[in-house]
Design a protein around this motif. Structure first.
Motif, PDB file in Angstrom:
ATOM      1  N   LYS A   1       4.578 -12.034  -4.289  1.00  0.00           N
ATOM      2  CA  LYS A   1       5.065 -12.152  -5.657  1.00  0.00           C
ATOM      3  C   LYS A   1       6.550 -11.765  -5.672  1.00  0.00           C
ATOM      4  O   LYS A   1       6.899 -10.638  -5.316  1.00  0.00           O
ATOM      5  N   PRO A   2       7.436 -12.691  -6.079  1.00  0.00           N
ATOM      6  CA  PRO A   2       8.863 -12.361  -6.102  1.00  0.00           C
ATOM      7  C   PRO A   2       9.193 -11.086  -6.871  1.00  0.00           C
ATOM      8  O   PRO A   2      10.131 -10.373  -6.517  1.00  0.00           O
ATOM      9  N   ARG A   3       8.429 -10.790  -7.916  1.00  0.00           N
ATOM     10  CA  ARG A   3       8.728  -9.581  -8.688  1.00  0.00           C
ATOM     11  C   ARG A   3       8.489  -8.300  -7.886  1.00  0.00           C
ATOM     12  O   ARG A   3       8.990  -7.230  -8.255  1.00  0.00           O
ATOM     13  N   LYS A   4       7.719  -8.401  -6.804  1.00  0.00           N
ATOM     14  CA  LYS A   4       7.479  -7.230  -5.954  1.00  0.00           C
ATOM     15  C   LYS A   4       8.634  -6.960  -4.990  1.00  0.00           C
ATOM     16  O   LYS A   4       8.710  -5.897  -4.391  1.00  0.00           O
ATOM     17  N   ILE A   5       9.508  -7.953  -4.833  1.00  0.00           N
ATOM     18  CA  ILE A   5      10.649  -7.790  -3.926  1.00  0.00           C
ATOM     19  C   ILE A   5      11.693  -6.930  -4.627  1.00  0.00           C
ATOM     20  O   ILE A   5      12.242  -7.311  -5.660  1.00  0.00           O
ATOM     21  N   ASN A   6      11.970  -5.758  -4.083  1.00  0.00           N
ATOM     22  CA  ASN A   6      12.975  -4.899  -4.708  1.00  0.00           C
ATOM     23  C   ASN A   6      14.113  -4.500  -3.772  1.00  0.00           C
ATOM     24  O   ASN A   6      15.045  -3.826  -4.192  1.00  0.00           O
TER      25      ASN A   6
ATOM     26  N   ASP B   1       0.823  -1.209   0.000  1.00  0.00           N
ATOM     27  CA  ASP B   1       0.000   0.000   0.000  1.00  0.00           C
ATOM     28  C   ASP B   1       0.856   1.258   0.000  1.00  0.00           C
ATOM     29  O   ASP B   1       0.457   2.293  -0.540  1.00  0.00           O
ATOM     30  N   GLU B   2       2.021   1.177   0.615  1.00  0.00           N
ATOM     31  CA  GLU B   2       2.870   2.360   0.763  1.00  0.00           C
ATOM     32  C   GLU B   2       3.687   2.656  -0.495  1.00  0.00           C
ATOM     33  O   GLU B   2       3.787   3.807  -0.925  1.00  0.00           O
ATOM     34  N   CYS B   3       4.289   1.613  -1.098  1.00  0.00           N
ATOM     35  CA  CYS B   3       5.119   1.853  -2.289  1.00  0.00           C
ATOM     36  C   CYS B   3       5.127   0.660  -3.240  1.00  0.00           C
ATOM     37  O   CYS B   3       6.066   0.507  -4.033  1.00  0.00           O
ATOM     38  N   ASN B   4       4.121  -0.197  -3.135  1.00  0.00           N
ATOM     39  CA  ASN B   4       3.925  -1.312  -4.059  1.00  0.00           C
ATOM     40  C   ASN B   4       5.160  -2.209  -4.139  1.00  0.00           C
ATOM     41  O   ASN B   4       5.578  -2.639  -5.219  1.00  0.00           O
ATOM     42  N   SER B   5       5.751  -2.489  -2.992  1.00  0.00           N
ATOM     43  CA  SER B   5       6.937  -3.332  -2.982  1.00  0.00           C
ATOM     44  C   SER B   5       6.999  -4.160  -1.707  1.00  0.00           C
ATOM     45  O   SER B   5       6.246  -3.936  -0.755  1.00  0.00           O
ATOM     46  N   VAL B   6       7.912  -5.133  -1.721  1.00  0.00           N
ATOM     47  CA  VAL B   6       8.170  -5.991  -0.570  1.00  0.00           C
ATOM     48  C   VAL B   6       9.662  -5.963  -0.291  1.00  0.00           C
ATOM     49  O   VAL B   6      10.478  -6.068  -1.222  1.00  0.00           O
TER      50      VAL B   6
ATOM     51  N   ILE C   1      21.427 -16.694   4.464  1.00  0.00           N
ATOM     52  CA  ILE C   1      21.714 -16.310   3.072  1.00  0.00           C
ATOM     53  C   ILE C   1      21.618 -17.456   2.072  1.00  0.00           C
ATOM     54  O   ILE C   1      21.644 -17.203   0.866  1.00  0.00           O
ATOM     55  N   PHE C   2      21.506 -18.705   2.512  1.00  0.00           N
ATOM     56  CA  PHE C   2      21.565 -19.817   1.552  1.00  0.00           C
ATOM     57  C   PHE C   2      20.375 -19.844   0.598  1.00  0.00           C
ATOM     58  O   PHE C   2      20.417 -20.540  -0.426  1.00  0.00           O
ATOM     59  N   GLY C   3      19.330 -19.100   0.871  1.00  0.00           N
ATOM     60  CA  GLY C   3      18.187 -19.058  -0.038  1.00  0.00           C
ATOM     61  C   GLY C   3      18.289 -18.017  -1.129  1.00  0.00           C
ATOM     62  O   GLY C   3      17.445 -17.973  -2.045  1.00  0.00           O
ATOM     63  N   LEU C   4      19.325 -17.178  -1.062  1.00  0.00           N
ATOM     64  CA  LEU C   4      19.417 -16.064  -2.009  1.00  0.00           C
ATOM     65  C   LEU C   4      19.561 -16.490  -3.475  1.00  0.00           C
ATOM     66  O   LEU C   4      18.793 -16.015  -4.325  1.00  0.00           O
ATOM     67  N   PRO C   5      20.520 -17.358  -3.832  1.00  0.00           N
ATOM     68  CA  PRO C   5      20.691 -17.668  -5.264  1.00  0.00           C
ATOM     69  C   PRO C   5      19.419 -18.202  -5.913  1.00  0.00           C
ATOM     70  O   PRO C   5      19.061 -17.787  -7.019  1.00  0.00           O
ATOM     71  N   GLY C   6      18.740 -19.106  -5.242  1.00  0.00           N
ATOM     72  CA  GLY C   6      17.525 -19.668  -5.821  1.00  0.00           C
ATOM     73  C   GLY C   6      16.428 -18.635  -5.984  1.00  0.00           C
ATOM     74  O   GLY C   6      15.750 -18.593  -7.019  1.00  0.00           O
ATOM     75  N   LEU C   7      16.244 -17.796  -4.969  1.00  0.00           N
ATOM     76  CA  LEU C   7      15.198 -16.777  -5.056  1.00  0.00           C
ATOM     77  C   LEU C   7      15.497 -15.775  -6.169  1.00  0.00           C
ATOM     78  O   LEU C   7      14.606 -15.396  -6.944  1.00  0.00           O
ATOM     79  N   LEU C   8      16.753 -15.345  -6.268  1.00  0.00           N
ATOM     80  CA  LEU C   8      17.114 -14.367  -7.293  1.00  0.00           C
ATOM     81  C   LEU C   8      16.894 -14.938  -8.691  1.00  0.00           C
ATOM     82  O   LEU C   8      16.424 -14.244  -9.597  1.00  0.00           O
ATOM     83  N   SER C   9      17.215 -16.209  -8.856  1.00  0.00           N
ATOM     84  CA  SER C   9      17.002 -16.854 -10.143  1.00  0.00           C
ATOM     85  C   SER C   9      15.517 -16.974 -10.464  1.00  0.00           C
ATOM     86  O   SER C   9      15.069 -16.635 -11.565  1.00  0.00           O
ATOM     87  N   SER C  10      14.732 -17.441  -9.499  1.00  0.00           N
ATOM     88  CA  SER C  10      13.292 -17.616  -9.725  1.00  0.00           C
ATOM     89  C   SER C  10      12.600 -16.288  -9.989  1.00  0.00           C
ATOM     90  O   SER C  10      11.656 -16.224 -10.779  1.00  0.00           O
ATOM     91  N   ARG C  11      13.065 -15.239  -9.334  1.00  0.00           N
ATOM     92  CA  ARG C  11      12.473 -13.911  -9.569  1.00  0.00           C
ATOM     93  C   ARG C  11      12.566 -13.543 -11.038  1.00  0.00           C
ATOM     94  O   ARG C  11      11.634 -12.970 -11.619  1.00  0.00           O
ATOM     95  N   SER C  12      13.697 -13.888 -11.665  1.00  0.00           N
ATOM     96  CA  SER C  12      13.883 -13.593 -13.081  1.00  0.00           C
ATOM     97  C   SER C  12      12.955 -14.437 -13.942  1.00  0.00           C
ATOM     98  O   SER C  12      12.305 -13.934 -14.871  1.00  0.00           O
ATOM     99  N   PHE C  13      12.843 -15.734 -13.621  1.00  0.00           N
ATOM    100  CA  PHE C  13      11.982 -16.624 -14.397  1.00  0.00           C
ATOM    101  C   PHE C  13      10.512 -16.240 -14.297  1.00  0.00           C
ATOM    102  O   PHE C  13       9.728 -16.494 -15.214  1.00  0.00           O
ATOM    103  N   GLN C  14      10.136 -15.627 -13.177  1.00  0.00           N
ATOM    104  CA  GLN C  14       8.728 -15.342 -12.911  1.00  0.00           C
ATOM    105  C   GLN C  14       8.341 -13.911 -13.276  1.00  0.00           C
ATOM    106  O   GLN C  14       7.383 -13.367 -12.734  1.00  0.00           O
ATOM    107  N   GLY C  15       9.069 -13.301 -14.159  1.00  0.00           N
ATOM    108  CA  GLY C  15       8.664 -11.999 -14.682  1.00  0.00           C
ATOM    109  C   GLY C  15       9.260 -10.803 -13.979  1.00  0.00           C
ATOM    110  O   GLY C  15       8.921  -9.664 -14.305  1.00  0.00           O
ATOM    111  N   GLY C  16      10.149 -11.046 -13.044  1.00  0.00           N
ATOM    112  CA  GLY C  16      10.797  -9.913 -12.387  1.00  0.00           C
ATOM    113  C   GLY C  16      11.887  -9.336 -13.273  1.00  0.00           C
ATOM    114  O   GLY C  16      12.877 -10.009 -13.574  1.00  0.00           O
ATOM    115  N   ASN C  17      11.708  -8.100 -13.721  1.00  0.00           N
ATOM    116  CA  ASN C  17      12.718  -7.490 -14.589  1.00  0.00           C
ATOM    117  C   ASN C  17      13.147  -6.106 -14.105  1.00  0.00           C
ATOM    118  O   ASN C  17      13.880  -5.408 -14.785  1.00  0.00           O
ATOM    119  N   THR C  18      12.674  -5.721 -12.923  1.00  0.00           N
ATOM    120  CA  THR C  18      13.062  -4.439 -12.364  1.00  0.00           C
ATOM    121  C   THR C  18      14.269  -4.611 -11.450  1.00  0.00           C
ATOM    122  O   THR C  18      14.471  -5.679 -10.871  1.00  0.00           O
TER     123      THR C  18
END
Length: 317
Positions: free
Chosen positions: A52-57, A28-33, A69-86
């Motif tokens: 939505k991973p794409r909302k994580i900025n 609601d504040e800035c459309n992000s997570v 930190i061990f979850g970072l590589p997988g999340l960053l990769s999936s964010r790209s596959f799921q339409g995150g381009n920002t």
């Protein structure tokens, strides 16, 4: 503004608690997570939520232990596959850039977006936009460890429409300018100062999220007057020696900080796997004897952080 707890355990994933990850939902504040830490399995936890991973900025890393930190590589990769381009920004201790880049490089992962790395070395203000300012300070964990303080900027007061009507100020786009505190000139020649038609400003909310730490002086400044303090509770009060030896905190130590810092609500997380079942209630009751407004959270608990301190609500997904 909501906090969702995607991982509330410590050390290794368990049957009932995944390792550390807290999401600050600012849709609601800035459309992000914003994520705070990203332990192993975080993207699996996200699949069980409506995030939505794409909302994580923005991702804020407290320290470089694997359960954070061990979850970072997988999340960053999936964010790209799921339409995150920002673009996405990762804040953390020195070494976080190397960890991410080596992980993605070895696996030949190609991202559809750019990652900005901010490796933090000095306490103080680390980020500011038109709605929030974030501060960092160092903690005591035997490895570089940070706590973060998120301060929402004050909101302008409500436009006093009845007062405008009494003063025969015509409605329309001019109300928007007055809402911004601007001075405008009416068709009849009068000059109206918007500040004269605004109610009291609404104080912004404060969230403090501390990484792993044992009792230390810097925690107070991070937590002072926070609406919500998220604090590790790896050990119970009777295990205070273990907590000290392993650079962690007890539930009671967190409660003592909350009381001294005049926070409104204390959230205990990062719970050791040794405390299961009824022991979670014991942890909570022990802390509540020191600071009444304390809650031990579980994975997928969500807390709404309203402007009115009496309206806190915790719910399960």
């Amino acid at each position: 503004m909501k906090l969702e707890f995607l991982g509330t355990g410590s050390g290794v994933p368990g049957k009932f608690r995944n390792v550390a990850c807290t999401a600050l939902r600012l849709l609601d504040e800035c459309n992000s997570v914003w994520l705070f830490d990203c332990g192993e399995g975080t993207q699996q936890q996200i699949l069980r939520s409506n995030l939505k991973p794409r909302k994580i900025n923005k991702i804020f890393i407290t320290h470089l232990h694997g359960d954070h930190i061990f979850g970072l590589p997988g999340l960053l990769s999936s964010r790209s596959f799921q339409g995150g381009n920002t673009p996405l920004t990762i804040y953390g201790p020195k070494g976080i850039k190397k960890y991410v880049c080596v992980s993605l490089g070895v696996s030949q992962t190609k991202l559809a977006y750019h990652i900005n790395f901010v490796e933090l070395t000095k306490p103080g203000k680390i980020m500011e936009n038109n709605k929030f300012t974030v501060y960092m300070d160092t903690l005591d964990h035997g490895i570089t460890s940070f706590g973060y303080r998120v301060v929402e900027h004050d909101h302008p007061g409500q436009l006093l429409v009845n007062k405008l009507k009494r003063d025969h100020v015509p409605s329309g786009p001019i109300y928007g300018q007055l809402k911004q505190g601007k001075t405008v000139q009416l068709k009849d020649g009068r000059k109206i100062n918007g500040k004269d038609y605004l109610g009291p400003s609404v104080k912004g909310r404060i969230i403090a999220i501390l990484g792993d730490t044992r009792k230390n002086n810097h925690s107070y400044g991070l937590a002072k007057n926070a609406d919500v303090l998220v604090h590790e509770s790896t050990f119970a009060a009777e295990d205070s020696k273990l907590a000290h030896d392993y650079y962690h905190s007890t539930n009671v130590q967190a409660a003592e900080l909350a009381k001294r810092a005049h926070v409104k609500r204390l959230i205990l997380t990062h719970i050791s796997a040794r405390y299961t079942g009824h022991m979670n209630r014991v942890l909570q009751k022990q802390a509540q004897k020191v600071f009444r407004n304390t809650r031990v959270v579980n994975d997928f608990d969500m807390i709404n952080v309203p402007f009115n301190k009496h309206d806190y609500v915790i719910s399960k997904k």
